[in-house]
Scaffold this motif. Structure first.
Motif, short mmCIF file in Angstrom:
data_model
loop_
_atom_site.label_atom_id
_atom_site.label_comp_id
_atom_site.label_asym_id
_atom_site.label_seq_id
_atom_site.Cartn_x
_atom_site.Cartn_y
_atom_site.Cartn_z
N PRO A 153 19.70 -40.14 -6.48
CA PRO A 153 20.42 -39.04 -6.12
C PRO A 153 21.81 -38.84 -6.64
CG PRO A 153 19.47 -40.19 -4.19
CD PRO A 153 19.33 -41.21 -5.19
N GLU A 154 22.49 -37.76 -7.01
CA GLU A 154 23.72 -37.61 -7.26
C GLU A 154 24.78 -38.07 -6.16
OE1 GLU A 154 27.02 -37.17 -9.76
OE2 GLU A 154 24.81 -37.10 -10.20
N ALA A 176 35.95 -38.70 -8.31
CA ALA A 176 35.00 -38.97 -9.50
C ALA A 176 34.56 -37.86 -10.04
CB ALA A 176 34.02 -39.83 -8.85
N PRO A 177 34.51 -37.99 -11.43
CA PRO A 177 33.94 -36.84 -12.08
C PRO A 177 32.38 -36.41 -11.72
CG PRO A 177 33.82 -38.71 -13.62
CD PRO A 177 34.69 -39.00 -12.43
N LEU A 178 31.85 -35.16 -12.06
CA LEU A 178 30.46 -35.05 -11.99
C LEU A 178 29.80 -35.66 -13.24
CD1 LEU A 178 30.51 -31.34 -11.38
CD2 LEU A 178 30.10 -33.09 -9.81
N ALA A 181 26.78 -40.70 -13.33
CA ALA A 181 25.72 -41.94 -14.13
C ALA A 181 26.01 -41.98 -15.83
CB ALA A 181 24.19 -41.43 -14.10
N ASP A 182 26.21 -40.58 -16.34
CA ASP A 182 26.85 -40.82 -17.75
C ASP A 182 27.97 -41.45 -17.93
OD1 ASP A 182 24.24 -39.59 -18.41
OD2 ASP A 182 25.01 -37.40 -18.01
N ALA A 183 28.89 -40.96 -17.05
CA ALA A 183 30.23 -41.47 -17.12
C ALA A 183 30.25 -43.02 -16.90
CB ALA A 183 31.31 -40.89 -16.18
N ALA A 184 29.48 -43.44 -16.16
CA ALA A 184 29.43 -44.91 -15.87
C ALA A 184 28.98 -45.67 -17.34
CB ALA A 184 28.95 -45.32 -14.51
N PHE A 185 27.78 -44.96 -17.65
CA PHE A 185 27.22 -45.66 -19.05
C PHE A 185 28.11 -45.79 -19.92
CE2 PHE A 185 24.51 -44.84 -22.83
CZ PHE A 185 23.94 -46.06 -22.72
#
Length: 201
Positions: A153-154, A176-178, A181-185
């Protein structure tokens, strides 16, 4: 009654049925696949080598979506990053397959070819032979963990109305940005590549 002109089952249909079961339930059985295809269980064994053979068909099917042409790009770190993003997208489409595939050794020839090309990319870039598999495994750990994270879940943290016990966490989540998961990756991928460059240097 004569044989049907179009076979009721083949390896592709078996793979599709198995993947649909895994996507829905995270697991499959040979009996479930046979029932889904409307055939006798024994009929499947004319096409696949039991459950282990079906697992490898699943691995091949999921990995078909990975763009192996990335290995022909340069420089090596850009090629590795592009491969990692493609690999992550392929497994993010089937996150429930990850635990199943990670529980058995890789045997599928087309998937082993991906690893062969990854090894070649790193050796050509100047990595020591002893470091090559460490780099690949480290990158896979990041890729597969992030693919699972994409299925989460987001809003992964639920603090409730009273945030007095977690004020700094609440501030960090708000900032935290929207697309966490992409930002952390991308952050982790960048850190990995920096560490990999240090191995070559």
């Amino acid at each position: 009654m004569g044989r049907p002109r179009t076979p009721l089952i083949d390896r592709a249909r078996i793979t599709t049925a198995a993947l649909e079961l895994v996507d829905a339930k995270g697991e499959f059985s040979v009996v479930q696949i046979a029932r889904k295809l409307g055939v006798q269980t024994g009929s499947l064994y004319h096409h696949v080598d039991g459950r282990d053979g079906i697992v490898e068909l699943l691995r091949e099917r999921v990995c078909e979506a990975i763009d192996a042409s990335m290995f022909d790009a340069s420089p090596w770190d850009a090629a590795l990053a592009a491969w990692a993003r493609s690999y992550r997208a392929a497994f993010a489409a089937h996150p429930r397959a990850i635990p199943l595939l990670m529980a058995s050794p890789v045997r599928a020839p087309r998937v082993l070819e991906h690893y062969e090309r990854a090894v070649g990319l790193l050796l050509d870039a100047g990595f020591a032979l002893a470091d090559v598999m460490r780099v690949i495994i480290a990158l896979e750990n990041l890729i597969l963990g992030s693919a699972l994270d994409l299925a989460a879940p987001e809003p992964m943290w639920e603090l409730g109305d009273d945030q007095r016990d977690t004020p700094r966490l609440a501030l960090a989540l708000a900032a935290a940005p929207l697309g966490r998961a992409d930002a952390a990756f991308e952050l982790a991928l960048g850190a990995c590549l920096e560490g990999f460059r240090a191995l070559v240097d």
